[in-house]
Write an enzyme that holds these catalytic residues in place. Structure first.
Site, short mmCIF file in Angstrom:
data_model
loop_
_atom_site.label_atom_id
_atom_site.label_comp_id
_atom_site.label_asym_id
_atom_site.label_seq_id
_atom_site.Cartn_x
_atom_site.Cartn_y
_atom_site.Cartn_z
N ALA A 93 0.50 -1.26 -0.07
CA ALA A 93 0.33 0.32 -0.64
C ALA A 93 0.41 1.45 0.30
O ALA A 93 0.56 2.61 -0.36
CB ALA A 93 -0.73 0.27 1.31
N CYS A 94 2.10 0.92 0.53
CA CYS A 94 2.33 2.41 0.72
C CYS A 94 3.43 2.65 -0.95
O CYS A 94 3.82 3.83 -0.79
CB CYS A 94 4.23 2.28 1.75
SG CYS A 94 5.36 0.51 1.08
N HIS A 95 3.49 1.88 -1.46
CA HIS A 95 3.72 2.37 -3.29
C HIS A 95 2.92 2.26 -3.86
O HIS A 95 3.08 1.83 -4.79
CB HIS A 95 4.37 0.47 -3.42
CG HIS A 95 5.89 1.01 -2.76
ND1 HIS A 95 6.89 -0.47 -2.19
CD2 HIS A 95 6.92 1.04 -2.34
CE1 HIS A 95 7.49 -0.46 -2.02
NE2 HIS A 95 7.60 0.82 -1.50
#
Length: 431
Positions: free
Chosen positions: A366-368
């Site tokens: 999700a952080c990408h």
């Protein structure tokens, strides 16, 4: 898991199907209840002596015991944090500070070491990789990013040992990868590091501590800090149906494993993490940990059965037009994770997902999510070909995912592929 979308009249449309459990999980019913009860009955300051405060302290103590039991540790070795990012940063920055604070003692022993050296892998979560890059950029530590095997997708113990230097003080390796699901040989690594410790101690060299981020493993496979032999283990509640806080296990806190606070304040959490405790979220984390301790084997068996069924259906429908990126020879993987690419026609993973009506999933961490058309570095570093990495989609099942859910999303993926130009005749029809 089908969501709670409303249905209009007799038009019974299928619900949305959530298959992004590696990103986050919905809080379990028991967890929500524990949080609500704490909000109502344990709103007092845990440091106070009146009823609501005593109740808060009792809930925190109980939660600490449940979290410790989940990982096979002791309650006194658990520190509550805001989440996994804070826990990881605490370990990394504490290691650097402790190395520097003991440098004078080493110099007295005629062992001069300039900077601390930390070893990690090239597939770590950003909450480990980015702090280490910051320490490297600011010349506060030397960092070695050891490549994982492009055959097995996992870090090889001998490669870590080969990277050890006289000034090595920490190895940080995730327990399981969030994109491929590959489980890392942390227990084997700890044994090798332990065998080196006596010789290093005789030479006046720093002890090499071992940290693992267990965010993806907890709730899916059994995690035991005694078997792993780690000094630090990161715990993330929202990955196992708990609230969005976390905890850090520290073996022999203050004795065998050093930890320094990143914040200074009121002295809560034995001065390691000051600030008035978030009692409701801690209570929820404790309940989530209790559920994992009691039912992990059942959760694991169910998720493995559903994940295997998912991959069988994908292969039956798409045949050689897909690549299952999370199957690595000789490597264990999480029971819920399937990373898949549609190769013919070539397309971006997010394009495939955007044409699905019912499936809710992601292309990776999700952080990408803002990386656009760029392929996942984790997949590339794990040996997945560029074409497959660009079109990859991560499907991660949960405790309540059913075979009916799988049948629906495979049909959904097939129809999405057809909309994107796949020849219908080249695909087998679902019954």
């Amino acid at each position: 898991m089908a969501d709670a979308e409303s249905q209009n009249g007799e038009n019974h449309l299928p619900h949305k199907i959530y298959l992004d459990y590696n990103a986050t999980t919905p809080p379990a019913t028991e967890v929500v209840k524990a949080v609500e009860e704490a909000l109502r009955e344990a709103w007092g300051n845990p440091s106070s002596s009146y009823t609501a405060g005593c109740k808060a302290k009792e809930l925190i103590d109980t939660a600490r015991a449940h979290v410790a039991k989940m990982v096979g540790g002791k309650p006194e070795d658990i520190i509550f944090t805001s989440g996994g990012t804070e826990a990881n940063n605490m370990v990394l920055f504490s290691t650097v500070e402790n190395f520097n604070s003991t440098s004078k003692e080493r110099q007295n022993n005629r062992v001069a070491l300039a900077l601390p050296h930390i070893i990690t892998s090239n597939v770590e979560h950003d909450s480990v990789a980015l702090p280490l890059l910051h320490l490297q950029k600011t010349h506060r530590a030397e960092i070695t990013f050891v490549p994982v095997s492009t055959v097995t997708g996992r870090i090889e113990v001998e490669d870590i040992i080969s990277a050890v230097r006289p000034n090595t003080c920490l190895v940080s390796i995730m327990l399981a990868n969030n994109e491929t699901g590959v489980i890392m040989p942390v227990g084997e690594l700890s044994q090798c590091l332990a065998s080196m410790s006596k010789e290093r101690s005789a030479q006046g060299l720093p002890k090499i501590l071992l940290h693992t981020d267990a965010a993806q493993a907890l709730g899916k496979v059994e995690v035991d800090v005694q078997e792993l032999g780690v000094n630090y283990l990161t715990i993330v509640g929202h990955k196992f149906y708990g609230p969005r806080i976390g905890a850090l296990y520290v073996r022999g806190l203050g004795q065998h494993s050093s930890l320094l606070p990143m914040l200074y304040g009121g002295g809560q959490e034995r001065n390691f993490r000051p600030g008035t405790e978030n009692t409701p979220m801690i209570a929820g984390l404790g309940k989530a940990a209790e559920l994992v301790f009691l039912h992990c084997a059942v959760y694991e068996a169910h998720m493995r059965r559903i994940r295997d069924y998912l991959e069988e259906r994908l292969e039956a429908v798409f045949e050689d037009r897909i690549r299952l990126n999370s199957r690595f020879p000789g490597a264990e993987r999480l029971p819920n994770t399937c990373n898949v690419s549609l190769l013919k026609p070539a397309m971006l993973g997010h394009e495939w997902l955007s044409h699905c009506q019912y499936l809710q999933a992601s292309i990776g961490a999700a952080c990408h999510s803002d990386r656009g058309d760029r392929p996942s570095p984790v997949l590339l570093n794990s040996g997945v070909p560029q074409e497959a990495a660009t079109s990859a989609v991560r499907l991660s099942v949960g405790r309540e995912t059913s075979q009916d859910d799988v049948d629906l999303i495979v049909r959904d993926l097939e129809q999405a592929a057809q909309l994107l130009g796949v020849n219908k005749k080249s695909l087998k029809k679902l019954p």
